[in-house]
Each structure stands twice: as structure tokens, then as C-alpha cells.
Write an enzyme that holds these catalytic residues in place. Structure first.
Site, short mmCIF file in Angstrom:
data_model
loop_
_atom_site.label_atom_id
_atom_site.label_comp_id
_atom_site.label_asym_id
_atom_site.label_seq_id
_atom_site.Cartn_x
_atom_site.Cartn_y
_atom_site.Cartn_z
CG HIS A 46 1.10 3.32 9.74
ND1 HIS A 46 2.32 3.15 9.14
CD2 HIS A 46 1.14 4.53 10.36
CE1 HIS A 46 3.07 4.21 9.36
NE2 HIS A 46 2.40 5.05 10.09
CG HIS B 162 -0.24 -0.15 2.53
ND1 HIS B 162 0.21 -1.37 2.99
CD2 HIS B 162 0.10 0.75 3.49
CE1 HIS B 162 0.78 -1.22 4.18
NE2 HIS B 162 0.73 0.06 4.50
#
Length: 376
Positions: free
Chosen positions: A298, A62
Site C-alpha cells: 500500500h 484514505h
């Protein structure tokens, strides 16, 4: 669950190396309308910061925060590489899930993916799936073996009778769609079983729809059949998936440690006692923190946290106190990143072992340094 269409799934892809595979995934995201052309730069840059390989043959490339402007709308694309892609040292990816997220939505998406990608058997089936329908089913049709989280636990209630306590647990089970009227009628006509040390169990062989554990603990214990009612478990059970939890409860009682459930400060502590081996240890250290990171826990800060934890021999679990309250293994990156902890949310670290205190001190120091990220 995250949105996924059949068009987002690509079978039998081939690539010579990781970068080639990532470029194919990025192209698929752009073709699907989720991103514009520049997003590939962010995906490749993210990979240099920390690997997006999660384990069990699955990777989730990502973009970075800097390339979010290239995200048109949040979405995912799934690519299957049956021959495998050498991702990093001794790592081979067979399923690559490209993620495009405009904000911190990828944390929620990853949190939803964790039960799937943590299942080694399911991951293996995904790598070998021969049709889009099969891969879709493996990804989207997932349910945990049982439900026990903050939504099914009520602590320190101001009640003084069994009927009210039972009604509260039954209400929790109904909210979870775990029982029907047959279960309720049966359970209200039969008294619960006293397991000992003030802990009672109530169940029924009728009307069970789903594996769920509801727990109610009165603020002040009261007497039922000349025994203290200090905590009531009401369970709905359709198979043997609850055996491990019930065995854990039995071990607690066998060692005379049922009072730990009665004095647990919150739902997360109750869950930890019933779902992890820490319940049998005499010296358990915990520390609670508030996550300072603007973009949440994250992949990059999660990797730094996991690497810090791996420096110590102690068993360390992490619990999102503002989430499900279910502890996860602090050594497993995909579980840590999958917690989906956001800025300002509370997390608890529980450490067991000879260097537990040193481990918590190192974790505190890391969090005070914002897990290697700049704030603001």
C-alpha cells in the site's frame, strides 16, 4: 472498474489548505454512507505517515488499518478543487479522491485508477471539467493503448506446426475481443512474415477491433519455409499505438538480440524486452521476492521503497509476476502503489546501471525488514 455514481462527484470545491480539503472529502464519504464519523481521524493520521499525493494534480487520501471499523462499505468520493490545494512542497492537488475500504480493496481500486491518473492530459482535463458528466467520463472511460500481458502470452508449448501455433494466438485475440471472423479468415490464408532470428509476425488489415499483441513460443522450434519458427507474434491493430513496441522489436533484431525473447524465462521477461529500454543493455540484473507485508504494497511501504530506489542512479523497474507482468518505473510512487501487490505475491526488480547490484541489495534488505512494517 470501481463503482462511481454521479452523486460521488463534487465540482468546484474550495479549501484554504490540505486539512480543510481532506475534511471535506471525509464528510462526503460519511454523507454518502461509506463511512461513519470517526474515519476522518484515520485519513489525517495516514497523511502524517506518508503523503497521499500521487502526481499530476491528484491525491487519494484514505484511512489507516486501525480505522477500518469506521468503514461501512467500500466506496470513493471525488472532489474537484479548480483553484488547487497546496498538498506538500511544490505539489498542488486539483482532484482529490477519497477512498473508504474495509480491507485491502483500496489496492485494487488504486490499480484501476493508475492508467487514468498517470495520464497528464486526462488529469488536466479532470481539473478543468465543467460538468459532472464530463468528469465522470474522464474517470470511467479509460482503456490502455494496447494489451500485452500474461493473458496474451503462451510460452514453451509442445506444438510442431504453424497452424496450431496460429490458432493459439488467434484464440488469445478472440478472448480479448480484439478480432472478428474476417481477421481470422484472412490471417489463416496468408503465411506470417519471418523477421529474422526465428521470430515471425502475423497480422491483417481486416477485422481489427482492438490493439492486442498475442505471442506464442514453441518448446522446440520447427521449420517453416526453411527458417526456424521459434516465436510467433500475432497482432491486432486499429491505429498507431503499437508503433513503439514494433520499433522496439525491430531494434532488438537489428542488434542481433532476438534470442533474448527466445530464452526469456517467463511472460514478464518477454513483456519487459518489448516495452522498456532495458532490452538494449548488456548488463541487466534482476531479483525476485515474495511480498511479506500483511496489508500488501500500500501507500506507506510503497513510499519507503520508492525513496530507497531514488538513492541509486540505476534505472529500476518493478514487475508484479502474479499480475499483468508489465514493468513499471520504480521511481514513481503512484505506479508502485498502483500495482496492487498483495501479501505472498511475487515481484521482480530489474536494475540497470553502475550501482545496480547495490540497489538490489538495498531493496532486498528493505523487503527482509518487511518494508518498515511489523508482521502479524
Amino acid at each position: 472498474m470501481f463503482n462511481l455514481s454521479f452523486q460521488d462527484i463534487h465540482l468546484a470545491a474550495q479549501a484554504d489548505n490540505k486539512e480543510n480539503a481532506i475534511r471535506q472529502v471525509a464528510d462526503a464519504l460519511t454523507t454518502a454512507g461509506y463511512t461513519s464519523e470517526g474515519y476522518i481521524k484515520g485519513i489525517l493520521e495516514r497523511e502524517t505517515q506518508s503523503s497521499t499525493y500521487l502526481g499530476n494534480g491528484i491525491a487519494i487520501p484514505h484511512g489507516t488499518h486501525a480505522t477500518r471499523d469506521f468503514v461501512v462499505t467500500t466506496g470513493v468520493t471525488v472532489m474537484q478543487f479548480p483553484n488547487g490545494i497546496a498538498w506538500d512542497d511544490n505539489q498542488t492537488a486539483y482532484i482529490v479522491i477519497g477512498i473508504a475500504a474495509k480491507s485491502d480493496e483500496h489496492l485494487n481500486l488504486l490499480h484501476q485508477l493508475i492508467p487514468i491518473i498517470s495520464d497528464e492530459n486526462r488529469a488536466s482535463q479532470m481539473a478543468k471539467a465543467a460538468s459532472v458528466d464530463e468528469l465522470y467520463r474522464l474517470l470511467m472511460h479509460s482503456q490502455p493503448p494496447y494489451l500485452l500481458d500474461t493473458s496474451t502470452i503462451t510460452l514453451d508449448i509442445d506444438v510442431h506446426d504453424l497452424t496450431t501455433l496460429q490458432a493459439m494466438n488467434i484464440g488469445r485475440l478472440q478472448q480479448a475481443n480484439a478480432v472478428n471472423a474476417e481477421f481470422i479468415a484472412d490471417i489463416l490464408t496468408r503465411p506470417p512474415i519471418h523477421l529474422g532470428q526465428g521470430i515471425w509476425l502475423s497480422d491483417s488489415s481486416q477485422g481489427n477491433l482492438r490493439n492486442v499483441v498475442a505471442i506464442a513460443r514453441p518448446k522446440i522450434p520447427f521449420i517453416v519455409d526453411e527458417q526456424p519458427m521459434s516465436l510467433l507474434l500475432t497482432i491486432a491493430c486499429t491505429d498507431n499505438q503499437l508503433d513503439k513496441l514494433l520499433n522496439q522489436l525491430g531494434t532488438l533484431l537489428q542488434h542481433g538480440k532476438g534470442e533474448r525473447l527466445l530464452h526469456a524465462p517467463d511472460s514478464a521477461a518477454v513483456i519487459a524486452l518489448l516495452t522498456t529500454d532495458i532490452s538494449q543493455e548488456t548488463d541487466v540484473l534482476t531479483a525476485d521476492f515474495i511480498l511479506p507485508n500483511e496489508h500488501g504494497l500500500h501507500t506507506r511501504p510503497s513510499a519507503l521503497l520508492v525513496n530507497t530506489i531514488k538513492q541509486f542512479s540505476s534505472q529500476i523497474t518493478i514487475t508484479q509476476l502474479d499480475g499483468s507482468g508489465i514493468p513499471i518505473d520504480g521511481r514513481k510512487l503512484m505506479q508502485v502503489a498502483g500495482l496492487g501487490v498483495k501479501q505472498g505475491e511475487r515481484i521482480r526488480f530489474t536494475a540497470i546501471g553502475s550501482d545496480a547490484n547495490d540497489a538490489l541489495t538495498a531493496i532486498e534488505d528493505l523487503i527482509n525488514k518487511n518494508l518498515g512494517e511489523k508482521l502479524g
